[in-house]
Design a protein around this motif. Sequence first.
Motif, PDB file in Angstrom:
ATOM      1  N   ALA A  24       0.832  -1.213   0.000  1.00 35.33           N
ATOM      2  CA  ALA A  24       0.000   0.000   0.000  1.00 35.33           C
ATOM      3  C   ALA A  24       0.862   1.256   0.000  1.00 35.33           C
ATOM      4  N   GLY A  25       2.044   1.167   0.598  1.00 35.08           N
ATOM      5  CA  GLY A  25       2.966   2.295   0.623  1.00 35.08           C
ATOM      6  C   GLY A  25       3.902   2.345  -0.570  1.00 35.08           C
ATOM      7  N   ALA A  26       3.650   1.505  -1.561  1.00 29.85           N
ATOM      8  CA  ALA A  26       4.417   1.459  -2.815  1.00 29.85           C
ATOM      9  C   ALA A  26       5.864   0.998  -2.615  1.00 29.85           C
ATOM     10  N   ASP A  27       6.138   0.298  -1.528  1.00 25.92           N
ATOM     11  CA  ASP A  27       7.457  -0.285  -1.310  1.00 25.92           C
ATOM     12  C   ASP A  27       7.383  -1.754  -1.726  1.00 25.92           C
ATOM     13  N   VAL A  28       7.417  -1.971  -3.032  1.00 24.21           N
ATOM     14  CA  VAL A  28       7.188  -3.301  -3.587  1.00 24.21           C
ATOM     15  C   VAL A  28       8.304  -4.273  -3.205  1.00 24.21           C
ATOM     16  N   GLY A  29       9.530  -3.799  -3.126  1.00 24.62           N
ATOM     17  CA  GLY A  29      10.644  -4.665  -2.747  1.00 24.62           C
ATOM     18  C   GLY A  29      10.478  -5.219  -1.342  1.00 24.62           C
ATOM     19  N   SER A  30      10.129  -4.369  -0.412  1.00 24.10           N
ATOM     20  CA  SER A  30       9.895  -4.818   0.960  1.00 24.10           C
ATOM     21  C   SER A  30       8.650  -5.700   1.032  1.00 24.10           C
ATOM     22  N   ALA A  31       7.634  -5.356   0.262  1.00 28.70           N
ATOM     23  CA  ALA A  31       6.417  -6.175   0.221  1.00 28.70           C
ATOM     24  C   ALA A  31       6.744  -7.581  -0.267  1.00 28.70           C
ATOM     25  N   ARG A  32       7.600  -7.679  -1.265  1.00 31.04           N
ATOM     26  CA  ARG A  32       8.024  -8.985  -1.784  1.00 31.04           C
ATOM     27  C   ARG A  32       8.719  -9.794  -0.680  1.00 31.04           C
ATOM     28  N   HIS A  33       9.615  -9.136   0.049  1.00 30.54           N
ATOM     29  CA  HIS A  33      10.343  -9.805   1.129  1.00 30.54           C
ATOM     30  C   HIS A  33       9.371 -10.382   2.160  1.00 30.54           C
TER      31      HIS A  33
END
Length: 103
Positions: A24-33
Amino acid sequence: GWSRMPDVGFTTMNLRWRAETDLAGADVGSARHWAEQALAGNAGFFRMLALITRARVALAEGDGELAERDAHDALACAVDCEVQLEVPEILDLLARLAAQAES
């Protein structure tokens, strides 16, 4: 706040929410992790939830193949667990993927 939770199982079950929050915060890399961590540490119903989250992350990354595979795996998991909760979300993901494939 997360470090103060003593129950590791509770934390593992809820890693998907960390991934959803990062997405939701557009931090896709962290979301993937966090989606990968949630998937690795859960089974049954909570694995289904983690698969939905990873599919949403894959969709955000533009990886339609992984998103579709995870959505189908989540649907199979729902059948195995005999749950209906979140099935509409899975079907919505599959519909979005089908619409993207047509355009």
